[in-house]
Design a protein around this motif. Structure first.
Motif, short mmCIF file in Angstrom:
data_model
loop_
_atom_site.label_atom_id
_atom_site.label_comp_id
_atom_site.label_asym_id
_atom_site.label_seq_id
_atom_site.Cartn_x
_atom_site.Cartn_y
_atom_site.Cartn_z
N SER A 39 0.82 -1.20 0.00
CA SER A 39 0.00 0.00 0.00
C SER A 39 0.87 1.27 0.00
N LEU A 40 1.89 1.26 0.84
CA LEU A 40 2.83 2.39 0.87
C LEU A 40 3.56 2.53 -0.46
N SER A 41 3.93 1.41 -1.04
CA SER A 41 4.63 1.45 -2.33
C SER A 41 3.75 2.06 -3.41
N ARG A 42 2.49 1.70 -3.42
CA ARG A 42 1.56 2.27 -4.40
C ARG A 42 1.41 3.78 -4.23
N ALA A 43 1.48 4.22 -2.97
CA ALA A 43 1.27 5.65 -2.68
C ALA A 43 2.39 6.53 -3.24
N ALA B 172 0.58 -10.61 -7.35
CA ALA B 172 0.37 -11.98 -7.81
C ALA B 172 -0.99 -12.17 -8.48
N GLY B 173 -1.64 -11.11 -8.87
CA GLY B 173 -2.91 -11.21 -9.56
C GLY B 173 -4.09 -11.28 -8.61
N GLY B 174 -5.20 -10.74 -9.04
CA GLY B 174 -6.41 -10.74 -8.24
C GLY B 174 -6.26 -10.00 -6.94
N GLY B 175 -5.33 -9.06 -6.88
CA GLY B 175 -5.10 -8.30 -5.67
C GLY B 175 -4.25 -9.03 -4.65
N SER B 176 -3.76 -10.21 -4.97
CA SER B 176 -2.92 -10.96 -4.02
C SER B 176 -1.45 -10.60 -4.21
N ASN C 36 0.56 1.05 -12.11
CA ASN C 36 0.36 -0.23 -11.42
C ASN C 36 1.61 -0.62 -10.66
N TRP C 37 1.43 -0.97 -9.40
CA TRP C 37 2.54 -1.46 -8.58
C TRP C 37 2.86 -2.89 -9.00
N ARG C 38 4.16 -3.21 -9.05
CA ARG C 38 4.58 -4.56 -9.44
C ARG C 38 5.43 -5.25 -8.39
N GLN C 39 6.35 -4.52 -7.78
CA GLN C 39 7.29 -5.17 -6.87
C GLN C 39 7.85 -4.18 -5.86
N THR C 40 8.08 -4.68 -4.66
CA THR C 40 8.80 -3.93 -3.62
C THR C 40 9.92 -4.82 -3.15
N LEU C 41 11.09 -4.24 -2.98
CA LEU C 41 12.27 -4.97 -2.56
C LEU C 41 12.81 -4.33 -1.29
#
Length: 132
Positions: free
Chosen positions: A54-58, A87-91, A69-74
């Motif tokens: 959620s923070l990453s999307r912000a 991982a699709g479907g909001g997962s 669209n958010w894809r990955q956080t490291l």
């Protein structure tokens, strides 16, 4: 669903130095986990990474991509990494690895796994059918 998907998550651990994997639902609940992490720890990871995505999307605007669209956080620690992927479907799929992991190898394996998980989650389980 946990038992049906956990065998797929084990595939992420075939990469040398990969430690754990947890599949998280859109509402932040643990859906499945690899055998090496207990349920309580997997639940903690699920709650924490739900907030992280959620923070990453912000902060997508920070890359000049407002609403992208958010894809990955490291996340890097002294002793390793946490990779968090959509991982699709909001997962979300979270994988922990030690510092020695080949980052390119694990991210590639995670993308393959995300594709397989998406298909498995959208297909669902088939019940016994009765034909006349």
């Amino acid at each position: 669903m946990s038992d049906e998907l956990s065998w797929m998550l084990e595939d992420a651990l075939q990469i040398p130095h990969a430690l754990h994997a947890v599949l998280i639902s859109a509402d932040g609940l643990q859906m499945s986990r690899t055998a090496e992490i207990d349920r309580g720890d997997a639940d903690k990871v699920a709650a924490a990474v739900s907030g992280l995505q959620s923070l990453s999307r912000a902060v997508s605007f920070f890359c000049g991509e407002h609403g992208a669209n958010w894809r990955q956080t490291l996340i890097e620690f002294d002793g390793g990494w946490v990779f968090l992927n959509a991982a699709g479907g909001g997962s979300y799929l979270a994988v922990a690895a030690s510092a020695e992991v080949d980052m390119q190898d694990i991210t590639y394996r995670m993308q393959q796994l995300v594709s397989r998980l998406g298909k498995a989650m959208s297909t669902g389980l088939r019940g016994d059918t009765v034909t006349s």
